[in-house]
Design a protein around this motif. Structure first.
Motif, short mmCIF file in Angstrom:
data_model
loop_
_atom_site.label_atom_id
_atom_site.label_comp_id
_atom_site.label_asym_id
_atom_site.label_seq_id
_atom_site.Cartn_x
_atom_site.Cartn_y
_atom_site.Cartn_z
N GLN A 17 1.13 -2.68 5.15
CA GLN A 17 -0.07 -3.33 4.61
C GLN A 17 0.02 -3.33 3.09
N SER A 66 -0.34 4.16 0.97
CA SER A 66 -0.81 5.03 2.05
C SER A 66 -0.86 4.35 3.41
N ARG A 67 -0.67 3.03 3.45
CA ARG A 67 -0.77 2.31 4.73
C ARG A 67 0.48 1.45 4.91
N SER A 91 0.84 -1.19 0.00
CA SER A 91 0.00 0.00 0.00
C SER A 91 0.88 1.24 0.00
N TRP A 101 -1.91 -7.69 6.03
CA TRP A 101 -0.75 -7.29 6.81
C TRP A 101 0.54 -7.88 6.26
N SER A 137 1.72 -4.01 15.44
CA SER A 137 0.40 -3.49 15.79
C SER A 137 -0.18 -4.17 17.02
N MET A 182 -7.05 -6.39 1.60
CA MET A 182 -5.98 -5.64 2.26
C MET A 182 -5.41 -6.58 3.31
#
Length: 171
Positions: free
Chosen positions: A129, A125-126, A123, A156, A164, A154
């Motif tokens: 992820q 933006s994440r 990703s 991990w 996390s 989506m």
């Protein structure tokens, strides 16, 4: 004398960084679809289609018998992939595309599913992820393709998921 703690292995799906494009994952065991499955699922979802519920009428139709509800077939096909592919490693399902049912399932047929990973990307933006695209193919006991679907999730990465779950004291 103390007894050593046994190694503990928890079943889970793959992390984003463990998946490989082009690999086909076979999900076993298969699942034999029953009349009870069909009647219950069809009734729970308020689908009163005679092709699923009315044996006498269905006998007069082109397939000569009741058909398994195609959404039950789809859900079972995707469900068969979960323990091996995404159990505990998925953040969320983003979409299901290209769903097709080229051949019906009948009571007593067994569904076998395979998943091919067709795309993996981190990703933008994440952090930690990424997005995985998987093509699911369901076949009956004779190897005939009964369903296909492309699913996007989506997921991990291993390190980000661990972080996390154990945030540092500084955060």
């Amino acid at each position: 004398m103390s007894t050593p703690t046994p190694e503990r292995i928890e079943q889970r799906g793959f992390y984003l960084d463990e998946l490989r494009e082009g690999v086909i994952y076979a999900h076993r065991p298969g699942r034999t679809l029953t009349e009870t499955d069909n009647v219950l699922f069809t009734s729970l979802t308020m689908n009163n289609q005679g092709l699923h519920l009315d044996a006498a009428w269905s006998a007069t139709q082109p397939f000569g018998q009741r058909l398994m509800n195609s959404l039950f077939t789809l859900g079972t096909m995707i469900g068969q992939s979960v323990p091996q592919m995404t159990e505990g490693t998925i953040i969320g399902q983003l979409g299901i595309d290209g769903v097709k049912f080229p051949h019906p399932m009948f009571h007593g047929d067994t569904l076998y599913t395979e998943t091919e990973v067709t795309d993996i990307r981190l990703s933008k933006s994440r952090p930690g992820q990424g997005i995985v695209t998987m093509k699911h193919t369901g076949r009956n006991q004779d190897g005939v393709v009964v369903a296909t679907a492309t699913r996007t999730c989506m997921m991990w990465t291993r390190d980000a998921h661990a972080a996390s779950m154990n945030p540092s004291e500084e955060d």
